[in-house]
Write a protein that holds these residues in place. Structure first.
Motif, PDB file in Angstrom:
ATOM      1  N   VAL A 114     -28.127  76.664  34.298  1.00  0.00           N
ATOM      2  CA  VAL A 114     -29.201  77.717  34.044  1.00  0.00           C
ATOM      3  C   VAL A 114     -28.407  79.047  33.671  1.00  0.00           C
ATOM      4  CG1 VAL A 114     -30.951  79.076  35.061  1.00  0.00           C
ATOM      5  CG2 VAL A 114     -31.018  76.921  35.582  1.00  0.00           C
ATOM      6  N   ARG A 115     -27.355  79.246  34.351  1.00  0.00           N
ATOM      7  CA  ARG A 115     -26.404  80.536  34.236  1.00  0.00           C
ATOM      8  C   ARG A 115     -25.697  80.462  32.882  1.00  0.00           C
ATOM      9  NH1 ARG A 115     -21.200  80.040  37.267  1.00  0.00           N
ATOM     10  NH2 ARG A 115     -20.785  78.736  35.603  1.00  0.00           N
ATOM     11  N   HIS A 118     -28.711  80.654  29.981  1.00  0.00           N
ATOM     12  CA  HIS A 118     -29.633  81.846  29.827  1.00  0.00           C
ATOM     13  C   HIS A 118     -29.408  82.797  28.716  1.00  0.00           C
ATOM     14  CE1 HIS A 118     -32.332  84.938  31.398  1.00  0.00           C
ATOM     15  NE2 HIS A 118     -31.418  85.478  31.173  1.00  0.00           N
ATOM     16  N   ARG A 119     -30.396  83.137  28.115  1.00  0.00           N
ATOM     17  CA  ARG A 119     -30.166  84.270  27.128  1.00  0.00           C
ATOM     18  C   ARG A 119     -30.939  85.502  27.306  1.00  0.00           C
ATOM     19  NH1 ARG A 119     -26.679  81.672  26.087  1.00  0.00           N
ATOM     20  NH2 ARG A 119     -26.149  80.134  24.638  1.00  0.00           N
ATOM     21  N   ASN A 120     -30.560  86.518  27.026  1.00  0.00           N
ATOM     22  CA  ASN A 120     -31.403  87.688  27.136  1.00  0.00           C
ATOM     23  C   ASN A 120     -32.154  87.816  25.659  1.00  0.00           C
ATOM     24  OD1 ASN A 120     -30.257  88.507  29.665  1.00  0.00           O
ATOM     25  ND2 ASN A 120     -28.705  89.300  28.994  1.00  0.00           N
ATOM     26  N   TYR A 134     -31.699  74.130  29.129  1.00  0.00           N
ATOM     27  CA  TYR A 134     -32.224  75.216  29.792  1.00  0.00           C
ATOM     28  C   TYR A 134     -33.213  74.926  30.548  1.00  0.00           C
ATOM     29  CZ  TYR A 134     -33.306  79.917  31.123  1.00  0.00           C
ATOM     30  OH  TYR A 134     -33.575  80.894  31.769  1.00  0.00           O
ATOM     31  N   LEU A 138     -33.794  74.818  34.683  1.00  0.00           N
ATOM     32  CA  LEU A 138     -34.565  75.948  35.039  1.00  0.00           C
ATOM     33  C   LEU A 138     -35.580  75.303  36.013  1.00  0.00           C
ATOM     34  CD1 LEU A 138     -34.646  79.051  35.386  1.00  0.00           C
ATOM     35  CD2 LEU A 138     -36.247  78.948  33.324  1.00  0.00           C
ATOM     36  N   ASP A 161     -36.100  84.381  38.058  1.00  0.00           N
ATOM     37  CA  ASP A 161     -35.943  85.115  37.026  1.00  0.00           C
ATOM     38  C   ASP A 161     -35.495  86.595  37.107  1.00  0.00           C
ATOM     39  OD1 ASP A 161     -36.951  84.527  34.178  1.00  0.00           O
ATOM     40  OD2 ASP A 161     -38.573  86.136  34.604  1.00  0.00           O
ATOM     41  N   LEU A 164     -31.566  86.442  37.229  1.00  0.00           N
ATOM     42  CA  LEU A 164     -31.129  86.536  36.100  1.00  0.00           C
ATOM     43  C   LEU A 164     -31.041  87.805  35.407  1.00  0.00           C
ATOM     44  CD1 LEU A 164     -32.568  82.648  35.054  1.00  0.00           C
ATOM     45  CD2 LEU A 164     -30.183  83.455  35.270  1.00  0.00           C
TER      46      LEU A 164
END
Length: 169
Positions: A114-115, A118-120, A134, A138, A161, A164
């Motif tokens: 997940v880390r 993960h995308r912003n 992902y 998750l 969430d 993250l």
């Protein structure tokens, strides 16, 4: 077969099955297979509308386990806060590694996936296969966090969430 192993899991217990995530033991039943009597855990994965029958004597060997302790959950959350570690290997190789981590049933390994994936909003888009991995990771993480904290998946998803998003700040 030792008695203690068999008694490790009981009906109504929530468990983690490596390839499918969190399930609940509905019952223990006997079935005759090829002339042999087998004792089986009947495990329901409600979200996937799936029922699995696992021989009681094989459950631990295949990696079936109790839910993680709150301590492991907090270690998983700490893992999420870490910096993404993306190897420079080809995507196919990395995808394979991510899939193995997801199916290992190891919550910390799942949190790493997940880390790392993960995308912003401001980062490059994910490919379809990245997104699939992902979301699978998750979902596994969220379901186990929810099961350990009493079953509210929405609250668990929000908790994950927030961790993250705090990382991005």
């Amino acid at each position: 077969m030792t008695k203690s192993k068999k008694n490790e899991f009981r009906p109504n217990d929530f468990i983690v099955y490596p390839a499918h995530g969190v399930g609940q033991i509905m019952s223990i039943e006997e079935q005759e297979v090829a002339g042999l009597k087998l004792e089986l855990f009947v495990i329901s994965f409600e979200k996937d509308k799936m029922t699995l029958r696992v021989p009681t004597n094989k459950a631990t060997d295949i990696g079936m386990r109790q839910l993680s302790s709150p301590d492991v959950i907090s270690r998983a959350m700490t893992t999420l806060k870490g910096k993404a570690k993306v190897k420079r290997a080809m995507w196919s190789r990395r995808a394979q590694e991510y899939e193995q981590k997801i199916n290992s049933g190891d919550l910390i390994a799942i949190a790493e996936v997940v880390r790392d994936l993960h995308r912003n909003d401001d980062q490059r888009e994910q490919s379809y296969s990245e997104r699939q991995l992902y979301e699978a990771a998750l979902e596994r993480l969220t379901r186990e966090v929810a099961a350990v904290s009493g079953g509210d998946e929405v609250a668990a998803a929000k908790q994950v969430d927030e961790v993250l998003l705090s990382r991005a700040a």
